[in-house]
Every structure is written in C-alpha cells, then in structure tokens.
Design an enzyme around this catalytic site. Sequence first.
Site, short mmCIF file in Angstrom:
data_model
loop_
_atom_site.label_atom_id
_atom_site.label_comp_id
_atom_site.label_asym_id
_atom_site.label_seq_id
_atom_site.Cartn_x
_atom_site.Cartn_y
_atom_site.Cartn_z
N ASP A 116 36.66 8.19 76.10
CA ASP A 116 36.11 7.26 74.96
C ASP A 116 36.24 5.87 75.56
O ASP A 116 36.21 5.04 74.68
CB ASP A 116 37.01 7.32 73.74
N ASP A 175 47.51 14.44 77.49
CA ASP A 175 47.11 13.02 77.52
C ASP A 175 46.79 12.47 78.98
O ASP A 175 47.25 13.37 79.97
CB ASP A 175 48.21 12.14 77.28
N ASP A 177 48.04 10.76 81.34
CA ASP A 177 49.31 10.51 82.33
C ASP A 177 50.02 11.81 82.38
O ASP A 177 50.95 11.78 83.09
CB ASP A 177 50.00 9.28 81.58
N ASP A 269 48.25 14.77 65.60
CA ASP A 269 49.02 16.01 65.94
C ASP A 269 49.81 16.65 65.02
O ASP A 269 49.88 17.72 64.78
CB ASP A 269 49.83 15.79 67.33
#
Length: 514
Positions: A116, A175, A177, A269
């Site tokens: 995005d 995610d 990282d 989530d």
Amino acid sequence: MPPPLAAAAWALRAAVWACLAASAMLVAEAAYMGLASLAAAALWRRRPLQRRYRWEPMPGAAGGDVEEGPAAAAEFPMVLVQIPMYNEREVYKLSINAACALTWPPDRIIIQVLDDSTDPIIKELVELECLGWASKKINIKYEVRNNRKGYKAGALKKGMEHTYAQQCDFVAIFDADFQPESDFLLKTIPFLVHNPKIALIQTRWEFVNYDVCLMTRIQKMSLDYHFKVEQESGSFVHSFFGFNGTAGVWRVSAINQSGGWKDRTTVEDMDLAVRASLKGWEFLYVGDIRVKSELPSTFQAYRHQQHRWTCGAANLFRKMAWEIITNKEVSIWKKHHLLYSFFFVRRVIAPLVTFLFYCVVIPLSAMVPGVNIPVWGLFYIPTAITCMNAIRNPGSLHLMPFWILFENVMSMHRMRAALTGLLETAHANDWVVTEKVGDLAMDDLDVPLLEPVKPTECAERIYIPEILLALYLLICASYDLVLGSHKYYLYIYLQAFAFIVMGFGFVGTRTPCS
C-alpha cells in the site's frame, strides 16, 4: 472544615474507593491469568502441545527438508503467505526474504506482498525485490491497490479476493519487520491439518532490538507478560485470546465463515478473532515457536502504536458488546470471559484506573485532609501485580521500578485512547504505521539508557501533557513533604521525575530531522 473543602474531600474519598474496587478487579484478573499460565507451563513441560493435540510431521518432511516430487507435494495443503506493508523502506527485504525461504513444496505455497506504499520509489524497490525472487522460480505475487481504504484490513481483504488466494487452505500473515524461521510452516500447519476445530495458530514474538534502550527493554517486559500470561492462559483454559495481527496462521474457511476482514476499527486482527470465536472456532498459542520482529525505538512511534492498540480494542468493545451478549453459539463462560476479562477489565478498566489512581487520586489525596487510602490499596495491590509480572520476567527484575514508572506515564495516553474508542470520537480510527529501522543505522541506535536531546537537534519534540502532569505531581509532592502527613511524597517525586524525563524526550532513540 469549610463546606467546599468538605465536599472536595467527600468526592475524593468516593474516587478513592472506586479506584480501589477497580484495582481489586485488576489484581484478581492478574492472579487468575498468572495461575493459569503457570499451570499451563507446568503441564506443557510434562506433556508438550504436540502430544496434547494431534500433531504429526508433514509427509516427506524431516530435518527441515521436504522431499521433492508430485506425490509428496500432493500431501501438503496450499498455503498463502501474506505480507502487508506501507512505505517499509527499511524492512521490506527482511520479511520478503524470510517468506521466500520458508520450507514448503514450491507449487503448494504462494507469497503475496500487499504493498500500500504511497512513495513511488519504495513501491519500485518492493516490486523489484519481488521480481528478483520470481526469477528464482518462487511463486510470489506483488499486489497493489489504487487507494488505502481500510488500511491493513482492506489490504488483507483485497488480497484474499484473488482467485489464487481462494484456492489456498491456510494463510500465514507477517508484518513487514517479521522474519519467520524456514521451518515455521512445518511446525505450525500440522496443528491445523490434524485438528479441524482450530482456526488460528498464534506464535510468539522475539525482538531483535530489545536492548537498544531502556524503553525497548520495558516494552519487551510488557510483551513477554502478554505472551507468557495473557495468551498462554487464554489458550490453556480454552476461553479466548486475541490474534496479534502477525506471526500467525489462519484456516481460510474460518476467516470466510466469520465474515472476513473488516475495517471498522484499527484492530482488525482482534475483530476477526472475536468473530471467529463466537462461531465456535478454537485458537492455539504455541509459545515455543518464535518469530523475530522489531520494537518501536522512538517514544513518538511507541505512542502511536499504543494509541492504535488501545483505542481500537475499546472501540471494538463498543461495537461488539451486544453481539457477544446475544450470541447463542458459544457458552456463557466464553461470553463472560470475552466481555468481562478480555475487554472490560483489560482494555477499559486497566488504562483508566492506572492513570486516575496512581497519577491523580493518590497525589491529590496528599493535599486534602481527612482522605486516607488503605494500605492494602496503596501498597499490597500494586506490589502483588508487580510480583506477578516479575515471576514471568525474572531476568528483568532489576528493571521493575522503571517499568512501573514508565507504564504509569503511558497510562495517560492509554486512558485517552480508551475513551476515544469508547466514545468513538473523530480520532477513533486514526492509523499511523509504526516507524521501523530494520538493519539500517543500528549502530547509531546503540545509545545509553537515557539519552538527552541535544539543543542543536530537532530530535524529539517536547511533550506538553507530560510536562503539565509533572508540574502537578511536583506541587502535590512538595505540599505533602512540607505540610502533609501522608508521606506519599517519595513516590510522587519519582513519578514526577518519570513524567519530566519522558516529557523532555529523554527516552527512546533519536528521531532524525526529515
């Protein structure tokens, strides 16, 4: 006593007892979770999860390798690996490289990068990285949208709409990282394959930068408690625990049956996990599988993260409370746990009472005659909560005083975020992506535990709310020292010092000028 002072004393006494009642709820909840997690740890040492649940290695998988050939590969379910990201220049390679290195038959896994990013340079870098892996015969898809509607939830929902994604049985989410080990799928997928009632496998986070500064060490203590106690106890007693948004594997049919991803809050989530739980699905936390990740190392980034988590959870409570109450597919015990323990006590009462009691009521009581706080509320309850945290974090015992002071300061922001979510104000759905550092300039982040801001650097801004609270605490402490009789001034001075330190940016790492 003059009538105005008498009225103030009466109001303050009422506030004291309200805070004491809420504190008792917190300590009871902490004790319950602590005992359950200790029981889980003791049981799992004698009987590992692989024995408690049906778990068998994937056919042809041994020692982290997978036998090649169509016959062996056919035994493996189709797995989609989703990596949502937004302008992740510093870490995009970490997650993509780790996902492409996962051990699984190449024709039974799809890596999906959901980008995005609004920075065209970063988008080009991410796309080139994906093309590089595709040239190595890795089944990787680079997907973009023409808008950021729904933020992460919108990206995940859009990613699941692709035809190839709908053909997958399970989806692992990381995610940008997060760096899973190569055998991550080999360890987690068998739980889902052999236990059809389980919808989610949540694994534990491990932090690559926890020792960068005092703030990251304190974050590690809090998150270790979250995983070791909250997640482990919820999994052990089959009540409920939330999905952490990353480092987990979902059953695709469970996502679809629960209504898919929704962008109505900033905790998509938790939203999905609650809806799946109300459909009767079970979750499993596997703490011995750890995934590397990064902690926010600047105070501003940490504040944004905590606002999103706290506000989103309170807002979800507002949106789903009646749905939970009227649900007929789960037991009263699970509904009670969701409403009272998971949402009301931990997501609403905890941030409110921590700030109001320890940062407002106790200091103010030192200035109002006739207001006395029982020793069990002033000393025994916070000591009990601290000890229960220390039991699961024995290696961080020396940091407990800093943890208490830091968490009290952060409770001001969490209280404001919780009220924002409950009242659903204009900022309830604010989403700020947590800044990450990755492998870049890690040497520059190796700073002392407390680093002053240099006058010549626009490194950290001054945080006015913290400074104002510090002034209030200094006035209360000085009054108690000179004119009062409560002897609270030592604690209040320490808390005032914590607000001053964080108010002037003497915490976390530097934020360079842009």
